[in-house]
Design a protein around this motif. Structure first.
Motif, short mmCIF file in Angstrom:
data_model
loop_
_atom_site.label_atom_id
_atom_site.label_comp_id
_atom_site.label_asym_id
_atom_site.label_seq_id
_atom_site.Cartn_x
_atom_site.Cartn_y
_atom_site.Cartn_z
N GLY A 138 0.81 -1.22 0.00
CA GLY A 138 0.00 0.00 0.00
C GLY A 138 0.84 1.26 0.00
N MET A 139 2.01 1.21 -0.62
CA MET A 139 2.95 2.33 -0.59
C MET A 139 3.01 3.11 -1.90
SD MET A 139 6.14 0.65 1.45
CE MET A 139 7.14 2.12 1.25
N GLU A 140 2.02 2.95 -2.75
CA GLU A 140 2.08 3.62 -4.05
C GLU A 140 2.15 5.14 -3.92
OE1 GLU A 140 -1.31 1.13 -5.08
OE2 GLU A 140 -0.44 1.18 -7.09
N GLY A 141 1.59 5.68 -2.87
CA GLY A 141 1.65 7.11 -2.64
C GLY A 141 3.00 7.59 -2.15
N PHE A 142 3.95 6.65 -1.91
CA PHE A 142 5.28 6.99 -1.42
C PHE A 142 6.35 6.82 -2.49
CE2 PHE A 142 3.27 6.84 2.62
CZ PHE A 142 4.07 7.54 3.50
N LEU A 143 5.98 6.82 -3.75
CA LEU A 143 6.95 6.56 -4.80
C LEU A 143 7.72 7.81 -5.21
CD1 LEU A 143 5.16 3.87 -6.99
CD2 LEU A 143 6.77 3.59 -5.10
N GLN A 144 8.17 8.56 -4.21
CA GLN A 144 9.06 9.70 -4.39
C GLN A 144 10.19 9.50 -3.39
OE1 GLN A 144 7.09 13.56 -4.23
NE2 GLN A 144 5.16 12.49 -4.52
N LEU A 145 11.41 9.67 -3.85
CA LEU A 145 12.56 9.37 -3.01
C LEU A 145 12.54 10.14 -1.70
CD1 LEU A 145 15.12 7.72 -2.74
CD2 LEU A 145 16.36 9.59 -3.84
N SER A 146 12.18 11.41 -1.74
CA SER A 146 12.21 12.22 -0.51
C SER A 146 11.28 11.66 0.57
CB SER A 146 11.84 13.67 -0.81
OG SER A 146 10.52 13.73 -1.35
N LEU A 147 10.22 10.99 0.16
CA LEU A 147 9.29 10.40 1.13
C LEU A 147 9.81 9.11 1.74
CD1 LEU A 147 5.96 10.86 -0.87
CD2 LEU A 147 6.80 12.28 1.01
N LEU A 148 10.80 8.49 1.10
CA LEU A 148 11.31 7.19 1.50
C LEU A 148 12.63 7.25 2.27
CD1 LEU A 148 10.52 5.38 -1.84
CD2 LEU A 148 9.39 4.97 0.36
N ILE A 149 13.11 8.45 2.56
CA ILE A 149 14.39 8.63 3.24
C ILE A 149 14.17 9.31 4.58
CG2 ILE A 149 16.66 9.75 3.14
CD1 ILE A 149 16.47 7.69 0.99
N MET A 150 14.77 8.75 5.61
CA MET A 150 14.81 9.39 6.93
C MET A 150 16.24 9.78 7.19
SD MET A 150 12.40 7.05 9.34
CE MET A 150 10.64 7.17 9.25
N ASN A 151 16.47 11.06 7.47
CA ASN A 151 17.81 11.58 7.74
C ASN A 151 17.95 11.86 9.23
OD1 ASN A 151 18.75 11.87 4.94
ND2 ASN A 151 17.08 13.35 4.80
N PHE A 152 19.00 11.33 9.81
CA PHE A 152 19.30 11.59 11.21
C PHE A 152 20.32 12.72 11.27
CE2 PHE A 152 17.53 7.43 11.08
CZ PHE A 152 16.81 7.31 12.25
N VAL A 153 20.05 13.71 12.12
CA VAL A 153 20.84 14.94 12.17
C VAL A 153 21.52 15.04 13.53
CG1 VAL A 153 20.76 17.46 11.92
CG2 VAL A 153 19.17 16.02 10.61
N VAL A 154 22.78 15.47 13.52
CA VAL A 154 23.57 15.56 14.75
C VAL A 154 23.54 16.97 15.32
CG1 VAL A 154 25.11 13.67 14.10
CG2 VAL A 154 25.73 16.01 13.53
N ASN A 155 23.82 17.07 16.61
CA ASN A 155 23.98 18.37 17.26
C ASN A 155 25.46 18.77 17.22
OD1 ASN A 155 25.27 16.85 19.28
ND2 ASN A 155 23.50 16.93 20.67
N ASP A 156 25.82 19.82 17.91
CA ASP A 156 27.21 20.30 17.90
C ASP A 156 28.19 19.31 18.52
OD1 ASP A 156 26.40 22.62 16.68
OD2 ASP A 156 26.25 23.77 18.54
N SER A 157 27.69 18.37 19.33
CA SER A 157 28.55 17.36 19.95
C SER A 157 28.61 16.07 19.12
CB SER A 157 28.02 17.02 21.35
OG SER A 157 27.99 18.17 22.15
N ASN A 158 28.11 16.13 17.88
CA ASN A 158 28.11 14.99 16.97
C ASN A 158 27.25 13.82 17.49
OD1 ASN A 158 28.78 13.88 14.47
ND2 ASN A 158 30.45 12.70 15.34
N GLU A 159 26.22 14.15 18.27
CA GLU A 159 25.27 13.16 18.75
C GLU A 159 23.98 13.31 17.96
OE1 GLU A 159 25.13 14.71 22.67
OE2 GLU A 159 26.58 13.25 23.45
N LEU A 160 23.36 12.19 17.62
CA LEU A 160 22.10 12.26 16.89
C LEU A 160 21.03 12.88 17.77
CD1 LEU A 160 22.20 8.77 15.18
CD2 LEU A 160 22.59 10.98 14.13
N GLN A 161 20.41 13.94 17.27
CA GLN A 161 19.43 14.66 18.06
C GLN A 161 18.09 14.79 17.35
OE1 GLN A 161 20.94 18.19 19.83
NE2 GLN A 161 19.01 18.73 20.78
#
Length: 196
Positions: A138-161
């Motif tokens: 049931g993922m036909e509405g997700f057939l765009q790359l940006s919708l299928l990627i989760m990006n983890f972002v770090v803080n100034d201490s290089n820890e995932l926040q």
């Protein structure tokens, strides 16, 4: 028809436009049967285009952090959404050269869960294995790359926040083309290590 999706050439919008055209005798007349054929043809091209973009934008041979670094609970109070990221048990880990290693669940709903595999750096994806797999899930509405990627972002201490997910991604339809690029991904704050 309301349950159809763009992955098959969603007819609901075309039906609504056709009704409005007939109701208000709008001119010039649009051939909605032809528009439906074109929508279906375009829908068939979505999967190959997604795969090409996936391969082209992926940075090969990058390593991810230890899995425990990603595990946790991430929240967006603006959208009232909680995402749980967890390490998959060994029996659930995928196969192949890039197996699914993590999973996520939205608002603790079992039906809103998927497995994640490493994309590159601190980015993970839940791209289906094929167009047929997307249909089954049931993922036909997700057939765009940006919708299928989760990006983890770090803080100034290089820890995932944060976790960033572009749920509003893709092309902007209507009178404001280009607006999609101006809308940033949704940022989810890490609020707890999972399990707490």
């Amino acid at each position: 028809m309301a349950n159809c999706s763009p992955g098959r050439g969603d007819p609901t919008d075309l039906v609504a436009q056709h009704l409005v055209q007939d109701l208000f005798d709008m001119q010039p007349r649009v051939d909605f049967q032809q528009a439906a054929y074109e929508a279906a043809s375009t829908a068939k091209l979505m999967w190959p285009a997604l795969v090409e973009e996936f391969v082209t934008k992926r940075v090969q041979n990058t390593k991810h952090r230890p899995l425990q670094d990603y595990v946790g609970i991430y929240q967006s109070t603006d959208y009232k959404v909680t995402i749980e990221i967890y390490e998959l048990p060994k029996a659930k880990v995928g196969k192949g050269p890039n197996p699914e290693l993590l999973g996520f669940k939205i608002n603790s709903l079992p039906r809103q869960a998927a497995k994640l595999r490493h994309y590159h750096y601190d980015s993970w994806t839940f791209i289906p294995d094929s167009r047929d797999d997307a249909v089954r899930k049931g993922m036909e509405g997700f057939l765009q790359l940006s919708l299928l990627i989760m990006n983890f972002v770090v803080n100034d201490s290089n820890e995932l926040q944060w976790l960033e997910w572009d749920l509003q991604g893709g092309k902007c339809e209507g009178p404001a083309p280009g607006l999609g690029a101006a809308v940033p991904p949704i940022r989810f704050q890490r609020v707890a290590v999972y399990p707490a």
